[in-house]
Design a protein around this motif. Structure first.
Motif, PDB file in Angstrom:
ATOM      1  N   ALA A 278       0.820  -1.210   0.000  1.00 23.15           N
ATOM      2  CA  ALA A 278       0.000   0.000   0.000  1.00 23.15           C
ATOM      3  C   ALA A 278       0.853   1.260   0.000  1.00 23.15           C
ATOM      4  N   ALA A 279       2.088   1.143   0.506  1.00 27.08           N
ATOM      5  CA  ALA A 279       2.968   2.312   0.608  1.00 27.08           C
ATOM      6  C   ALA A 279       3.933   2.431  -0.562  1.00 27.08           C
ATOM      7  N   GLU A 280       3.904   1.485  -1.502  1.00 23.52           N
ATOM      8  CA  GLU A 280       4.836   1.537  -2.635  1.00 23.52           C
ATOM      9  C   GLU A 280       4.585   2.796  -3.458  1.00 23.52           C
ATOM     10  N   GLY A 281       5.656   3.376  -3.916  1.00 21.40           N
ATOM     11  CA  GLY A 281       5.591   4.665  -4.602  1.00 21.40           C
ATOM     12  C   GLY A 281       6.125   5.744  -3.689  1.00 21.40           C
ATOM     13  N   ASP A 282       5.730   5.693  -2.419  1.00 23.09           N
ATOM     14  CA  ASP A 282       6.256   6.634  -1.426  1.00 23.09           C
ATOM     15  C   ASP A 282       7.476   6.064  -0.709  1.00 23.09           C
ATOM     16  N   LEU A 283       7.528   4.727  -0.609  1.00 27.89           N
ATOM     17  CA  LEU A 283       8.586   4.090   0.172  1.00 27.89           C
ATOM     18  C   LEU A 283       9.265   2.997  -0.638  1.00 27.89           C
ATOM     19  N   ARG A 284      10.561   2.788  -0.347  1.00 31.68           N
ATOM     20  CA  ARG A 284      11.328   1.658  -0.887  1.00 31.68           C
ATOM     21  C   ARG A 284      11.617   0.712   0.261  1.00 31.68           C
ATOM     22  N   HIS A 285      11.676  -0.594  -0.028  1.00 28.18           N
ATOM     23  CA  HIS A 285      11.985  -1.528   1.056  1.00 28.18           C
ATOM     24  C   HIS A 285      12.699  -2.757   0.520  1.00 28.18           C
ATOM     25  N   ALA A 286      13.482  -3.370   1.388  1.00 25.19           N
ATOM     26  CA  ALA A 286      14.216  -4.578   1.039  1.00 25.19           C
ATOM     27  C   ALA A 286      14.212  -5.513   2.239  1.00 25.19           C
ATOM     28  N   THR A 287      14.101  -6.808   1.968  1.00 24.49           N
ATOM     29  CA  THR A 287      14.042  -7.822   3.017  1.00 24.49           C
ATOM     30  C   THR A 287      15.288  -8.678   2.981  1.00 24.49           C
ATOM     31  N   GLY A 288      15.854  -8.947   4.160  1.00 26.70           N
ATOM     32  CA  GLY A 288      17.087  -9.721   4.259  1.00 26.70           C
ATOM     33  C   GLY A 288      16.839 -11.169   4.607  1.00 26.70           C
ATOM     34  N   ARG A 289      17.909 -11.849   4.998  1.00 21.43           N
ATOM     35  CA  ARG A 289      17.852 -13.252   5.391  1.00 21.43           C
ATOM     36  C   ARG A 289      17.356 -13.402   6.826  1.00 21.43           C
ATOM     37  N   ALA A 290      16.884 -14.609   7.166  1.00 20.76           N
ATOM     38  CA  ALA A 290      16.410 -14.901   8.517  1.00 20.76           C
ATOM     39  C   ALA A 290      17.553 -15.427   9.377  1.00 20.76           C
TER      40      ALA A 290
END
Length: 371
Positions: A227-239
């Motif tokens: 829902a926040a894409e366009g305003d925010l960038r994000h990346a997910t790492g390893r567990a």
């Protein structure tokens, strides 16, 4: 939680809520008998001697018409101590003939004590959230020793053996709108059970979610991020698990976001598994060694004013170092790609048909102390 929990604002809410359904004036006093809220505004701040007596003796004090004449600032009525978890926090009073308002007084006391307990619970939740947020920020930044992490996590009921992955979220641009979007996301994430949220950098949110659980909150987190894409960038790492899990999970997510920002500015969502080599190397590349490795890439960027050579090299990498496949992706002749690769070799001093040289140039965008 102290008696200060019975604030003027909460006292006013008690008065407004109860007086809206009864035909009598209601007063709420602190443990010193000072009127915090009343249906008669001119009485606020005055000392109610009946309430003071009720608080000091921790008992119900009824004031008849004859008694009211002998007490200062008092009208006939009934004053009842308010308690929260066994602790006296104030007094509630209702004006009127004690015989008529006795039952109403008990009902108002129950209502007031319920509101105090609700406020207490809300404050406790807020305090616990702030402490978790502080813990996450320190643990992710590597500012805590393993023993400190273990002890602090135990106090917050955080299971260190639960595998967790981090998602780092940052504004897509440096505007107030994007900053507000980050704050809004943080507020929304605070409502998702099982999620831990903190900040290492002011303009960066780190979100820890359980990994590998069938009933985990990642679905809710993913929906909020979409829902926040366009305003925010994000990346997910390893567990990771254990005392170092927060730092390691955070670093893999942060470095993924960093390198994707350098090589791709078109998207908003990334995963460590998309660029594992670049993310890991980015974390080790600061300093003079990284500067040396980055030199060929920097020469290429400086010489390639149109961006044609950089785009060709990107297509070459994406097509597994196949000139033919790169030509198809770029919609140009294969010989055009070969010519451009030769130009890249002339500028960088690297051979594009030699894997170690190709790898060195591939790593260039994410290395160097100036990145």
């Amino acid at each position: 939680m102290s008696a200060a929990l019975l604030t003027s604002d909460l006292a006013r809410q008690v008065v407004e809520r109860t007086m809206s359904v009864i035909g009598h004036n209601v007063n709420v006093m602190d443990p010193h008998g000072v009127i915090l809220a009343s249906g008669h505004d001119d009485r606020i701040g005055a000392v109610h001697e009946g309430a003071l007596l009720a608080a000091q003796q921790d008992r119900v004090v009824e004031i008849a018409h004859s008694d009211a004449l002998a007490l200062r600032g008092v009208q006939p009525g009934i004053n009842l101590p308010l308690r929260s978890h066994g602790q006296l926090v104030g007094v509630v009073g209702i004006t009127g003939d004690p015989e008529e308002v006795r039952l109403l007084g008990e009902l108002i006391r129950v209502t007031a004590e319920l509101m105090v307990d609700q406020a207490r619970a809300a404050e406790s939740r807020q305090w616990r959230y702030r402490e978790r947020e502080e813990f996450i920020g320190h643990a992710a930044a590597g500012r805590l020793a393993p023993r400190e992490i273990t002890e602090w996590a135990a106090g917050l009921d955080i299971d260190l053996e639960m595998p967790r992955r981090a998602t780092v979220v940052a504004p897509a641009a440096r505007t107030q709108t994007h900053t507000d979007a980050l704050l809004g996301l943080q507020r929304d994430l605070a409502q998702v059970r099982g999620v831990l949220v903190g900040r290492v950098e002011p303009q960066e949110l780190v979100v820890f979610s359980p990994a590998g659980r069938s009933s985990n909150p990642n679905v809710d987190v993913a929906a909020l991020l979409r829902a926040a894409e366009g305003d925010l960038r994000h990346a997910t790492g390893r567990a990771f698990t254990g005392p170092a899990a927060f730092e390691h999970a955070y670093l893999t997510a942060r470095d993924t976001l960093t390198v994707t920002g350098l090589i791709d500015t078109t998207g908003g969502a990334y995963d460590f598994d998309d660029v594992p080599l670049l993310a890991l190397v980015r974390g080790m590349g600061d300093g003079w060694r990284g500067d040396l490795l980055a030199e060929p890439w920097q020469r290429l960027v400086a010489a390639d004013r149109s961006g044609e050579l950089v785009a060709t090299f990107a297509a070459y990498i994406q097509q597994n170092a196949s000139p033919t496949a790169a030509a198809g992706a770029l919609h140009v002749h294969r010989n055009t790609v070969r010519y451009r690769l030769a130009r890249i070799g002339d500028i960088t001093g690297l051979r594009m048909d030699h894997l170690p040289d190709v790898l060195m140039l591939y790593l260039g965008p994410v290395l160097g102390s100036d990145q």
